[in-house]
Design a protein around this motif. Structure first.
Motif, PDB file in Angstrom:
ATOM      1  N   TRP A 236      13.475 -37.387 -18.949  1.00 48.51           N
ATOM      2  CA  TRP A 236      14.611 -37.299 -20.351  1.00 48.51           C
ATOM      3  C   TRP A 236      13.360 -36.909 -21.691  1.00 48.51           C
ATOM      4  N   LEU A 237      13.907 -35.965 -22.069  1.00 51.01           N
ATOM      5  CA  LEU A 237      12.871 -35.566 -23.328  1.00 51.01           C
ATOM      6  C   LEU A 237      14.462 -35.082 -24.285  1.00 51.01           C
ATOM      7  N   HIS A 238      13.399 -35.015 -25.528  1.00 52.67           N
ATOM      8  CA  HIS A 238      14.597 -34.899 -26.734  1.00 52.67           C
ATOM      9  C   HIS A 238      13.731 -33.728 -27.678  1.00 52.67           C
ATOM     10  N   CYS A 239      14.352 -32.701 -27.573  1.00 52.29           N
ATOM     11  CA  CYS A 239      13.665 -31.521 -27.751  1.00 52.29           C
ATOM     12  C   CYS A 239      14.461 -30.637 -29.465  1.00 52.29           C
ATOM     13  N   THR A 240      13.631 -30.564 -31.134  1.00 54.18           N
ATOM     14  CA  THR A 240      14.566 -30.291 -32.235  1.00 54.18           C
ATOM     15  C   THR A 240      12.954 -28.967 -32.251  1.00 54.18           C
ATOM     16  N   GLY A 241      14.210 -27.871 -33.376  1.00 55.78           N
ATOM     17  CA  GLY A 241      13.427 -27.182 -33.312  1.00 55.78           C
ATOM     18  C   GLY A 241      14.880 -26.619 -34.510  1.00 55.78           C
ATOM     19  N   GLN A 242      13.710 -25.039 -34.849  1.00 56.27           N
ATOM     20  CA  GLN A 242      14.702 -23.922 -35.506  1.00 56.27           C
ATOM     21  C   GLN A 242      14.188 -22.531 -35.241  1.00 56.27           C
ATOM     22  N   ALA A 243      15.252 -21.655 -35.126  1.00 61.40           N
ATOM     23  CA  ALA A 243      15.421 -20.326 -35.212  1.00 61.40           C
ATOM     24  C   ALA A 243      14.716 -19.503 -36.607  1.00 61.40           C
ATOM     25  N   TYR A 244      14.088 -18.549 -36.544  1.00 63.13           N
ATOM     26  CA  TYR A 244      13.859 -17.528 -37.641  1.00 63.13           C
ATOM     27  C   TYR A 244      14.138 -16.002 -37.791  1.00 63.13           C
ATOM     28  N   PHE A 245      15.180 -15.698 -38.627  1.00 66.39           N
ATOM     29  CA  PHE A 245      15.527 -14.158 -39.145  1.00 66.39           C
ATOM     30  C   PHE A 245      14.755 -14.091 -39.738  1.00 66.39           C
ATOM     31  N   ASP A 246      15.516 -12.011 -39.483  1.00 68.50           N
ATOM     32  CA  ASP A 246      14.370 -11.006 -40.385  1.00 68.50           C
ATOM     33  C   ASP A 246      15.803 -10.981 -41.376  1.00 68.50           C
ATOM     34  N   GLN A 247      15.616 -10.267 -42.263  1.00 67.31           N
ATOM     35  CA  GLN A 247      16.035  -9.478 -43.034  1.00 67.31           C
ATOM     36  C   GLN A 247      17.538  -8.929 -42.626  1.00 67.31           C
ATOM     37  N   SER A 248      17.860  -8.318 -41.401  1.00 62.36           N
ATOM     38  CA  SER A 248      18.908  -7.773 -40.736  1.00 62.36           C
ATOM     39  C   SER A 248      19.938  -9.060 -40.323  1.00 62.36           C
ATOM     40  N   GLY A 249      19.043 -10.231 -39.946  1.00 63.48           N
ATOM     41  CA  GLY A 249      19.949 -11.401 -39.157  1.00 63.48           C
ATOM     42  C   GLY A 249      19.152 -11.619 -38.250  1.00 63.48           C
ATOM     43  N   ASN A 250      18.032 -11.215 -37.762  1.00 66.94           N
ATOM     44  CA  ASN A 250      17.982 -10.927 -36.191  1.00 66.94           C
ATOM     45  C   ASN A 250      17.800 -12.038 -36.196  1.00 66.94           C
ATOM     46  N   PRO A 251      17.338 -12.810 -34.912  1.00 68.43           N
ATOM     47  CA  PRO A 251      16.350 -13.797 -35.059  1.00 68.43           C
ATOM     48  C   PRO A 251      15.122 -13.412 -34.124  1.00 68.43           C
ATOM     49  N   TYR A 252      13.674 -13.556 -34.571  1.00 67.59           N
ATOM     50  CA  TYR A 252      12.469 -13.021 -34.021  1.00 67.59           C
ATOM     51  C   TYR A 252      11.907 -14.215 -33.877  1.00 67.59           C
ATOM     52  N   ARG A 253      11.579 -15.258 -33.860  1.00 66.71           N
ATOM     53  CA  ARG A 253      11.209 -16.307 -33.738  1.00 66.71           C
ATOM     54  C   ARG A 253      12.233 -17.386 -33.446  1.00 66.71           C
ATOM     55  N   PHE A 254      12.023 -18.830 -31.875  1.00 61.59           N
ATOM     56  CA  PHE A 254      12.574 -19.787 -31.746  1.00 61.59           C
ATOM     57  C   PHE A 254      11.468 -20.761 -32.070  1.00 61.59           C
ATOM     58  N   SER A 255      11.539 -21.718 -31.953  1.00 63.80           N
ATOM     59  CA  SER A 255       9.631 -22.719 -31.899  1.00 63.80           C
ATOM     60  C   SER A 255      10.083 -23.876 -32.078  1.00 63.80           C
ATOM     61  N   GLY A 256      10.219 -25.021 -31.563  1.00 60.12           N
ATOM     62  CA  GLY A 256       9.978 -26.585 -31.693  1.00 60.12           C
ATOM     63  C   GLY A 256       9.249 -27.678 -31.150  1.00 60.12           C
ATOM     64  N   ILE A 257       9.420 -28.857 -30.754  1.00 61.50           N
ATOM     65  CA  ILE A 257       8.464 -29.894 -30.616  1.00 61.50           C
ATOM     66  C   ILE A 257       9.079 -30.036 -29.484  1.00 61.50           C
ATOM     67  N   SER A 258       8.909 -30.375 -28.196  1.00 59.36           N
ATOM     68  CA  SER A 258       9.664 -31.519 -26.892  1.00 59.36           C
ATOM     69  C   SER A 258       8.898 -33.279 -27.234  1.00 59.36           C
ATOM     70  N   ARG A 259       9.221 -34.469 -26.352  1.00 63.18           N
ATOM     71  CA  ARG A 259       8.749 -35.141 -26.422  1.00 63.18           C
ATOM     72  C   ARG A 259       9.791 -36.313 -25.752  1.00 63.18           C
ATOM     73  N   GLU A 260       8.423 -36.723 -24.849  1.00 66.46           N
ATOM     74  CA  GLU A 260       9.795 -37.357 -24.130  1.00 66.46           C
ATOM     75  C   GLU A 260       9.971 -38.644 -24.067  1.00 66.46           C
ATOM     76  N   ILE A 261      11.129 -38.900 -23.833  1.00 64.76           N
ATOM     77  CA  ILE A 261      11.741 -40.417 -23.945  1.00 64.76           C
ATOM     78  C   ILE A 261      12.748 -40.859 -23.134  1.00 64.76           C
ATOM     79  N   THR A 262      11.537 -40.721 -21.776  1.00 66.52           N
ATOM     80  CA  THR A 262      12.449 -41.414 -20.301  1.00 66.52           C
ATOM     81  C   THR A 262      12.124 -43.471 -20.412  1.00 66.52           C
ATOM     82  N   SER A 263      11.313 -43.740 -21.368  1.00 68.18           N
ATOM     83  CA  SER A 263      11.324 -44.785 -21.504  1.00 68.18           C
ATOM     84  C   SER A 263      12.017 -45.297 -21.730  1.00 68.18           C
TER      85      SER A 263
END
Length: 800
Positions: A236-263
């Motif tokens: 089980w994973l819990h992932c959070t992140g966000q996207a970054y957009f240029d001036q034209s509104g196009n996404p150029y980066r999508f990054s974040g972190i993942s944490r195991e929540i199996t227990s």
């Protein structure tokens, strides 16, 4: 060269010098000008503002500069600077440390440009920038990045970065481990989503699309399962992140972190299972559970709780239900309970709640606050229970006890109640107080203390045995030695000890009824050998004692689980009180027939009064018995034609109707749902009352009519059967009427608004009517004014 040309060049030079001074003032750097030919250095005002040196403190030669360079940097900087000059290069720059006026060193970035004449540098002009703060920020950023890297590693967080353009993904080592070490060829979006559990894949893809949508730009926060690329392990994973957009509104980066929540998920499943078991246990007990998050007032509740508070399991409720559905009169009860809970952490109160159908139900609420590590309450959880039946039982018991008290106080024979195993004397009537001869001081005392002379006599032992066995006891002509007026005297009594039991079948009190038969017993003892009639009377008395004992024993078995003290008393009264009354009537009749010639008119008058009083008491006891037997079960109900019942009653009352010259007007009567026998008693009592209470010298008219009950009127009535329609039956007369301030009183036992000399009766008829209506889940009331007649209104159910 002409003078004009010289003047123009002079002006251009002056303008250039002016511009240089303005630039030197405007810039935040230290501006310097080194005249190589003269060996002088000029510094602008920044030297004082940035490094703290006043112009008069600075030497004019280059040593004013070089001597303030950090010793570790001095040789390198000076050598590099002279190398540029010697080679005739155009610019120079370097990073080094420069001493401030306070002795500290600043990190500077210094740049210089040479001015040449005839191919040889003659001047060098430059600017020195203090970059200490920048270097400090860079260092802090490096430390922060190191700390972040350490925190990510310590927290075992996986970091990822997705290029929206080519769909390529970059994982750190921990993130690769969470995905089961996918191969390099799998490090693309289309390949990586295949490792997501099929049941979660669509939800994750939708979340990613929403995050990359420039019109939404929502944060990415999702929990899902992955199946390891190489180890096939479910995590089980819990992932959070966000996207970054240029001036034209196009996404150029999508990054974040993942944490195991199996227990965590496993623990939550165990907790959820435990909560489910607890909820099942609570629901199985008939209670409803709830939990309120205090920060948001969000409430989680069971369907049973919704039903207990609103009457419907489908109700969509919020925490406001605890206020909105609370009966307005009980708001102070809830407020006081919450004030106490704020201090103790425990919430408990009992109050009324109004259901969707308008009915009122008693609810008991129990709760407990949960606190965080700072002692702040975060949740309130608990249960609610419907206690309407218990409250109504207590109220009925209270009413029955009041009725019992009234009956005991008004009983014509000596009667008292002994409470508990200590047999505390309670509610002795005046006749019993006269028997004991102690006055009212005995009330509230144990019987052994109130009447100490009973020690050694059988009565206390009999009472103790009744508390153990629950069996009634009665005797006739029992001897009792009592201290009356300070003197020990012997009396004989016919008495009955009747145990009263609660709903658990436990004896909680004993009803004592006694008739003083001292004179009869003494007379029997004196005449037993010579008078056969007294022997016959004794034999008959013994037979009746046995019969009554059997009847009382049978009644005790039938009333094991009954807490209706009124029925128990009425049953005992109907058998134990009739006997002395029959004796009174029998001996009175014999006195009149045998000794009438020896009695004067006053004696005959008193005997006749005794006879009349005993007949009235006998009638009252019969009415009490009829009232106590007014019980029915739903299975005894059927369709009843009121038309037939009314005409049957009118036939039975024909003689009294004719004597009172009363006109009866009966409109068409409906079919109702009920018990024909009880409805006959209801109609007979209402018509008999209307006939009895006529205005003298006025034509008596009685009208029976009915109409259907609409929803608006029904909402104003007490609780009725929800699945039945109701009719409103009216019995109106033009008799003497009554003041409506006595409306509640007329339906109570033994309540009369007129003396017996004006109108006969036992005072039980309207109480009987109310009991019949209650058995039919209906309602009875009346409208009247003195001298203007009365209208009795009865609400009865109709068949489904």
């Amino acid at each position: 060269m002409t003078e004009t040309t010289l003047n123009e060049r002079k002006n251009d030079l002056l303008l250039a010098i002016e511009r240089f001074k303005l630039v030197a003032k405007a810039t935040h750097d230290v501006i310097w000008d080194w005249d190589l030919a003269r060996g002088t250095v000029w510094w602008n005002e920044g030297m004082q503002e940035i490094f703290g040196y006043r112009p008069e403190d600075i030497e004019s030669g280059p040593n004013s500069w070089f001597d303030r360079i950090h010793p570790d940097d001095q040789e390198r900087v000076v050598k590099k600077m002279y190398g540029v000059i010697d080679r005739g290069e155009s610019n120079w720059s370097d990073f080094y440390r420069f001493r401030r006026a306070d002795g500290s060193y600043a990190h500077v970035h210094d740049r210089g440009y040479t001015i040449q004449s005839a191919g040889k540098p003659v001047r060098m002009v430059g600017s020195m920038m203090d970059i200490s703060q920048q270097l400090h920020s860079d260092k802090a950023r490096e430390e922060s990045e190191e700390n972040l890297t350490f925190a990510i590693q310590a927290a075992q967080l996986g970091t990822w970065n997705l290029n929206p353009a080519d769909k390529s993904a970059l994982f750190n080592d921990r993130c690769k481990e969470l995905y089961g070490y996918p191969a390099e060829a799998d490090m693309y979006y289309e390949r990586l989503v295949q490792f997501i559990h099929p049941d979660d894949r669509g939800r994750v893809i939708e979340a990613i699309q929403r995050t990359l949508d420039p019109s939404l730009r929502v944060p990415y926060d999702v929990r899902y399962r992955v199946i390891g690329a190489s180890d096939r392990k479910l995590r089980w994973l819990h992932c959070t992140g966000q996207a970054y957009f240029d001036q034209s509104g196009n996404p150029y980066r999508f990054s974040g972190i993942s944490r195991e929540i199996t227990s965590e998920i496993t623990s939550q499943e165990k907790i959820a299972w435990a909560d489910q078991q607890a909820a099942m246990t609570i629901e199985g007990s008939g209670a409803g559970s709830f939990m309120v998050t205090l920060a948001t007032d969000e409430v989680i509740y069971s369907p049973t709780m919704a039903h207990i508070l609103t009457g419907s399991e489908d109700s969509d409720i919020t925490r406001e239900v605890f206020v909105a559905r609370l009966h307005p009169d009980d708001a102070p009860i809830r407020d006081a309970a919450y004030e106490e809970a704020a201090a103790s952490g425990e919430l408990r109160y009992e109050a009324r709640f109004v259901w969707n159908d308008g009915s009122i139900h008693w609810v008991r609420a129990l709760g407990r606050y949960l606190y965080d590590s700072l002692g702040n309450a975060v949740t309130l959880s608990g249960i609610v229970m419907d206690i309407t039946d218990r409250i109504e039982s207590e109220q009925r018991l209270k009413v029955n006890e009041e009725h019992l008290r009234t009956l005991i106080e008004q009983a014509p024979v000596a009667t008292a109640l002994f409470i508990g195993k200590d047999m505390v004397v309670d509610i002795p009537n005046e006749a019993m107080l006269k028997v004991w001869g102690k006055g009212r001081s005995v009330i509230g005392k144990p019987l052994r203390e109130a009447l100490p002379e009973l020690e050694g006599q059988p009565f206390l032992g009999i009472l103790d045995r009744i508390y153990e066995t629950g069996e009634a006891h009665s005797e006739q002509g029992a001897r009792a030695d009592l201290v009356v007026d300070g003197e020990l005297q012997t009396f004989y009594y016919d008495y009955t000890y009747k145990p009263l039991k609660n709903t658990q079948g436990e004896v909680y009190a004993i009803l004592d009824m006694a008739v003083d038969v001292t004179e009869q017993v003494v007379s029997r003892q004196e005449l037993e050998q010579s008078e056969e009639r007294y022997r016959q009377l004794a034999s008959e008395l013994e037979r009746r004692v046995g019969q009554r004992t059997d009847e009382l024993h049978q009644a005790n078995i039938e009333l094991v689980n009954s807490n209706n003290n009124l029925q128990q008393f009425a049953y005992a009264a109907s058998h134990d009180m009739q006997e002395p009354l029959r004796k009174i009537q029998s001996f009175g009749s014999r006195l009149l027939s045998t000794y009438s010639d020896k009695l004067d008119d006053n004696g005959k008058y008193m005997l006749n009064r005794i006879q009349d009083a005993s007949k009235r008491m006998s009638a009252m006891i019969d009415d009490l018995l009829a009232y106590s037997r007014l019980t029915t079960r739903e299975g005894e109900f059927s369709d009843v034609r009121l038309h037939d019942i009314v005409h049957s009653v009118l036939a039975d009352l024909e003689l009294s109707i004719q004597e009172q010259k009363t006109e009866i007007i009966v409109e068409d009567m409906p079919v109702v749902w009920g018990n024909a026998s009880q409805l006959t008693q209801l109609i007979q009592n209402l018509i008999s009352n209307a006939v009895k209470y006529r205005l003298p010298d006025h034509e008596s008219i009685i009208r029976l009519s009915y109409r259907a009950v609409d929803e608006a009127e029904r909402a104003t009535l007490p609780k009725l059967l929800p699945d039945h329609d109701y009719i409103r039956l009216e019995v109106s007369d033009n008799g003497i009427g009554f003041d409506e301030i006595y409306l509640d009183r007329i339906f109570q036992m033994f309540q009369r608004l007129h003396g017996r000399s004006e109108f006969s009766g036992s005072g039980i008829g309207l109480a009987l009517c109310k009991k019949v209506v209650q058995n039919h889940h209906g309602y009875i009331t009346a409208q009247s004014q003195p001298g203007e007649g009365a209208t009795f209104i009865v609400y009865l159910p109709q068949p489904r």
